[in-house]
Design a protein around this motif. Structure first.
Motif, PDB file in Angstrom:
ATOM      1  N   VAL A 126       0.818  -1.219   0.000  1.00 36.88           N
ATOM      2  CA  VAL A 126       0.000   0.000   0.000  1.00 36.88           C
ATOM      3  C   VAL A 126       0.848   1.263   0.000  1.00 36.88           C
ATOM      4  CG1 VAL A 126      -1.567   1.404   1.397  1.00 36.88           C
ATOM      5  CG2 VAL A 126      -2.084  -0.999   0.983  1.00 36.88           C
ATOM      6  N   GLU A 127       1.755   1.383   0.949  1.00 38.51           N
ATOM      7  CA  GLU A 127       2.522   2.630   1.045  1.00 38.51           C
ATOM      8  C   GLU A 127       3.456   2.799  -0.153  1.00 38.51           C
ATOM      9  OE1 GLU A 127       4.389   5.614   4.268  1.00 38.51           O
ATOM     10  OE2 GLU A 127       4.069   3.537   4.866  1.00 38.51           O
ATOM     11  N   GLU A 128       4.022   1.712  -0.601  1.00 41.35           N
ATOM     12  CA  GLU A 128       4.907   1.765  -1.776  1.00 41.35           C
ATOM     13  C   GLU A 128       4.164   2.295  -3.004  1.00 41.35           C
ATOM     14  OE1 GLU A 128       7.262  -1.445  -4.602  1.00 41.35           O
ATOM     15  OE2 GLU A 128       6.887  -1.944  -2.501  1.00 41.35           O
ATOM     16  N   VAL A 129       2.955   1.803  -3.213  1.00 38.08           N
ATOM     17  CA  VAL A 129       2.153   2.227  -4.358  1.00 38.08           C
ATOM     18  C   VAL A 129       1.722   3.684  -4.227  1.00 38.08           C
ATOM     19  CG1 VAL A 129      -0.066   1.899  -5.535  1.00 38.08           C
ATOM     20  CG2 VAL A 129       1.346  -0.086  -4.945  1.00 38.08           C
ATOM     21  N   LEU A 130       1.275   4.081  -3.036  1.00 35.31           N
ATOM     22  CA  LEU A 130       0.837   5.458  -2.832  1.00 35.31           C
ATOM     23  C   LEU A 130       1.998   6.435  -3.008  1.00 35.31           C
ATOM     24  CD1 LEU A 130      -1.581   5.141   0.229  1.00 35.31           C
ATOM     25  CD2 LEU A 130      -2.156   5.240  -2.203  1.00 35.31           C
ATOM     26  N   GLN A 131       3.166   6.088  -2.504  1.00 31.54           N
ATOM     27  CA  GLN A 131       4.342   6.941  -2.675  1.00 31.54           C
ATOM     28  C   GLN A 131       4.644   7.154  -4.156  1.00 31.54           C
ATOM     29  OE1 GLN A 131       7.221   4.677  -0.394  1.00 31.54           O
ATOM     30  NE2 GLN A 131       7.299   6.252   1.177  1.00 31.54           N
ATOM     31  N   THR A 132       4.563   6.087  -4.915  1.00 37.18           N
ATOM     32  CA  THR A 132       4.896   6.148  -6.340  1.00 37.18           C
ATOM     33  C   THR A 132       3.852   6.914  -7.142  1.00 37.18           C
ATOM     34  OG1 THR A 132       6.025   4.007  -6.148  1.00 37.18           O
ATOM     35  CG2 THR A 132       5.466   4.760  -8.363  1.00 37.18           C
ATOM     36  N   LEU A 133       2.598   6.579  -6.943  1.00 41.27           N
ATOM     37  CA  LEU A 133       1.528   7.196  -7.724  1.00 41.27           C
ATOM     38  C   LEU A 133       1.308   8.661  -7.366  1.00 41.27           C
ATOM     39  CD1 LEU A 133      -1.184   4.384  -7.894  1.00 41.27           C
ATOM     40  CD2 LEU A 133       0.598   4.946  -9.566  1.00 41.27           C
ATOM     41  N   SER A 134       1.594   9.035  -6.126  1.00 38.10           N
ATOM     42  CA  SER A 134       1.360  10.414  -5.697  1.00 38.10           C
ATOM     43  C   SER A 134       2.268  11.403  -6.435  1.00 38.10           C
ATOM     44  CB  SER A 134       1.563  10.558  -4.184  1.00 38.10           C
ATOM     45  OG  SER A 134       2.911  10.289  -3.824  1.00 38.10           O
ATOM     46  N   LEU A 135       3.333  10.913  -7.057  1.00 42.07           N
ATOM     47  CA  LEU A 135       4.229  11.779  -7.820  1.00 42.07           C
ATOM     48  C   LEU A 135       3.649  12.145  -9.192  1.00 42.07           C
ATOM     49  CD1 LEU A 135       7.638   9.991  -7.115  1.00 42.07           C
ATOM     50  CD2 LEU A 135       6.680  11.986  -5.955  1.00 42.07           C
TER      51      LEU A 135
END
Length: 248
Positions: free
Chosen positions: A110-119
């Motif tokens: 979850v956090e890995e995906v959110l970090q990436t997509l939020s960019l």
């Protein structure tokens, strides 16, 4: 036919059983309630009556743990012919309080995906349930800073999503919803010409269980982990996501 995500600007995430564990706690609570009510009825009958009462109460109490607690109390009184003792009622309330105090356990990636997509995208949460409880879980999750907008809705139907997109000034073709429920997170979106990705959770509330038509199946993708979202969107954009690892 490959689904085109080229125009996506905003990605909506369901919360419960998409970002963190939730439905498992309801199953555990139902088992605990059935044990309390064992002197009055069979476990199967208790489950059936509790589910029926929850559905009847949705227009009054809405979704979430508090409505679930009230439904348990009502069924306890009904099955016992109003003879259930105060100690049992207190135990029912404690089942609910225990649910409200559960830790927020994030699902894989979850956090890995959110970090990436939020960019690259504007991220929002679209969830049903009690406002206070959902705010509490978001705060505990440590994920709040990834989201531009949090929307707690009374239901997730086409009208709810259309109203939200109008509020955000986002076209359906620019919106992607990601969630575990076909009924709430997928079918309403494809019906309004938005995009949706389905991530099934290992247990789903009966009320959320629906089947999609063969034609509808062609309009959304089903994946096994939130991490699978990254290569799907990466392929569409023809750019490489540089995944950010959390060193904390």
């Amino acid at each position: 036919m490959e689904i085109d995500y080229t125009n996506i600007k905003v990605i909506g995430f369901d919360a419960d059983d998409t970002l963190w564990v939730n439905e498992t706690y309801f199953r555990d609570a139902e088992l605990a309630f059935a044990k309390l009510m064992a002197p009055y009825e069979t476990a199967n009958k208790i489950d059936q009556e509790l589910f029926k009462r929850q559905i009847e109460n949705l227009p009054l109490y809405g979704y979430g743990i508090k409505g679930f607690i009230l439904s348990m109390v009502e069924i306890a009184m009904e099955l016992s012919n109003n003879s259930v003792d105060i100690k049992t009622i207190d135990s029912i309330l404690n089942i609910g309080k225990d649910m409200l105090n559960k830790p927020v356990n994030l699902l894989e990636g979850v956090e890995e995906v959110l970090q990436t997509l939020s960019l690259k995208y504007r991220l929002i949460v679209v969830t049903k349930g009690d406002l206070l409880d959902q705010e509490r879980k978001l705060e505990k999750s440590g994920l709040m800073h990834y989201f531009h907008h949090i929307e707690v809705v009374s239901d997730k139907q086409e009208a709810n999503y259309s109203k939200l997109l109008n509020h955000l000034d986002v076209k359906p073709s620019e919106f992607l919803m990601i969630g575990n429920s076909l009924k709430s997170d997928v079918l309403p979106l494809i019906n309004i010409k938005a995009r949706a990705i389905h991530i099934p959770f290992h247990t789903t509330w009966i009320h959320e269980q629906v089947s999609a038509s063969r034609q509808d199946h062609k309009k959304y993708e089903t994946i096994s982990s939130l991490l699978d979202v990254l290569p799907i969107l990466d392929k569409t954009r023809k750019t490489e996501f540089k995944t950010i690892k959390n060193d904390i």
